[in-house]
Design a protein around this motif. Structure first.
Motif, PDB file in Angstrom:
ATOM      1  N   LEU A  21       0.819  -1.217   0.000  1.00  0.00           N
ATOM      2  CA  LEU A  21       0.000   0.000   0.000  1.00  0.00           C
ATOM      3  C   LEU A  21       0.852   1.267   0.000  1.00  0.00           C
ATOM      4  O   LEU A  21       0.473   2.278  -0.607  1.00  0.00           O
ATOM      5  N   ARG A  22       2.005   1.219   0.651  1.00  0.00           N
ATOM      6  CA  ARG A  22       2.862   2.412   0.722  1.00  0.00           C
ATOM      7  C   ARG A  22       3.503   2.742  -0.625  1.00  0.00           C
ATOM      8  O   ARG A  22       4.041   3.839  -0.808  1.00  0.00           O
ATOM      9  N   GLU A  24       1.774   3.082  -3.246  1.00  0.00           N
ATOM     10  CA  GLU A  24       0.748   3.830  -3.975  1.00  0.00           C
ATOM     11  C   GLU A  24       0.785   5.307  -3.584  1.00  0.00           C
ATOM     12  O   GLU A  24       0.797   5.636  -2.402  1.00  0.00           O
ATOM     13  N   PRO A  25       0.790   6.203  -4.591  1.00  0.00           N
ATOM     14  CA  PRO A  25       0.903   7.634  -4.278  1.00  0.00           C
ATOM     15  C   PRO A  25      -0.336   8.234  -3.607  1.00  0.00           C
ATOM     16  O   PRO A  25      -0.236   9.293  -2.977  1.00  0.00           O
ATOM     17  N   ASP A  26      -1.479   7.546  -3.732  1.00  0.00           N
ATOM     18  CA  ASP A  26      -2.719   8.108  -3.188  1.00  0.00           C
ATOM     19  C   ASP A  26      -3.213   7.379  -1.941  1.00  0.00           C
ATOM     20  O   ASP A  26      -4.340   7.580  -1.495  1.00  0.00           O
ATOM     21  N   ILE A  27      -2.366   6.502  -1.360  1.00  0.00           N
ATOM     22  CA  ILE A  27      -2.762   5.729  -0.176  1.00  0.00           C
ATOM     23  C   ILE A  27      -1.729   5.927   0.930  1.00  0.00           C
ATOM     24  O   ILE A  27      -0.526   5.837   0.699  1.00  0.00           O
ATOM     25  N   ASP A 109      -1.486  -6.664  -6.843  1.00  0.00           N
ATOM     26  CA  ASP A 109      -1.943  -5.411  -7.435  1.00  0.00           C
ATOM     27  C   ASP A 109      -3.435  -5.171  -7.227  1.00  0.00           C
ATOM     28  O   ASP A 109      -3.932  -4.066  -7.435  1.00  0.00           O
ATOM     29  N   ALA A 112      -4.515  -2.537  -3.774  1.00  0.00           N
ATOM     30  CA  ALA A 112      -4.698  -1.087  -3.877  1.00  0.00           C
ATOM     31  C   ALA A 112      -6.010  -0.761  -4.585  1.00  0.00           C
ATOM     32  O   ALA A 112      -6.732   0.160  -4.177  1.00  0.00           O
ATOM     33  N   ASP A 113      -6.333  -1.503  -5.636  1.00  0.00           N
ATOM     34  CA  ASP A 113      -7.587  -1.274  -6.352  1.00  0.00           C
ATOM     35  C   ASP A 113      -8.788  -1.517  -5.433  1.00  0.00           C
ATOM     36  O   ASP A 113      -9.755  -0.749  -5.445  1.00  0.00           O
ATOM     37  N   ARG A 116      -9.148   1.390  -3.051  1.00  0.00           N
ATOM     38  CA  ARG A 116      -9.741   2.556  -3.733  1.00  0.00           C
ATOM     39  C   ARG A 116     -11.243   2.375  -3.926  1.00  0.00           C
ATOM     40  O   ARG A 116     -12.031   3.288  -3.688  1.00  0.00           O
TER      41      ARG A 116
END
Length: 201
Positions: A21-22, A24-27, A109, A112-113, A116
């Motif tokens: 998760l880290r 990911e730029p938005d999480i 992968d 993260a999806d 979101r």
């Protein structure tokens, strides 16, 4: 940024989830806990948008924790991590209104999806997992039978179970007999195995 709380008691798995998760730029992972009874306090303190909860946690399980979380931190959505072989637990989670599940052996992968989509209030349901849960059905055991079978699964004798649950030893034996019958088991050990495999205990 999507603020995430992770609840997983196995350190390596929790570290791997956090590392994924880290990336990911938005999480942003704002809290990590190892017990179900730590989830609500951490959520009240860190105000995550999404709580990623393992079903199997010490203290209280992830489903029970998610119900408490919905009451006390209504802005936090829940993504449950589950094993494919626990249809009873998924059935219970669906009954409690949980609408986001990720199978533990899903590709990395997808995490993260799923986070979101959960943050957006969308359903995250593995069709195969839900079909398995619906086909398996809800637990046939009453809450008392479930509690007695859980204690028996820990190896406690009838007299000890009776003391813990404030029942007579005879009542405990009756509940165990009912559990064997309702699960279609050959004996108590078989009933425990069936109930554990189904996620009923």
């Amino acid at each position: 940024m999507i603020r995430v709380l992770l609840a997983e008691d196995m350190h390596m798995i929790r570290a791997a989830l956090g590392a994924l998760l880290r990336l990911e730029p938005d999480i942003e992972v704002v809290a990590e806990v190892t017990r179900g009874d730590e989830i609500v306090d951490a959520a009240l303190r860190f105000r995550p948008d999404v709580a990623v909860l393992d079903i199997e946690l010490p203290g209280i399980d992830g489903i029970t924790a998610s119900v408490e979380l919905r009451e006390k931190v209504p802005g936090c959505r829940v993504l449950v991590l589950t094993a494919m072989g626990q249809p009873g637990q998924v059935h219970r989670a669906l009954a409690e209104g949980i609408e986001a599940f990720l199978v533990k052996d899903a590709p990395g992968d997808r995490l993260a999806d799923a986070v979101r989509r959960t943050a957006q209030g969308l359903r995250v349901l593995d069709p195969e997992l839900v079909a398995s849960a619906l086909a398996y059905g809800a637990s046939p055991l009453t809450p008392r039978e479930t509690a007695v079978l859980k204690e028996a699964a820990r190896g406690a004798p009838a007299e000890e179970i009776a003391g813990r649950l404030h029942l007579s030893a005879g009542t405990v034996r009756n509940y165990l007999t009912n559990a064997v019958s309702k699960t279609g088991a050959r004996n108590k050990v078989d009933a425990i195995r069936i109930a554990e495999d189904a996620g009923w205990i």
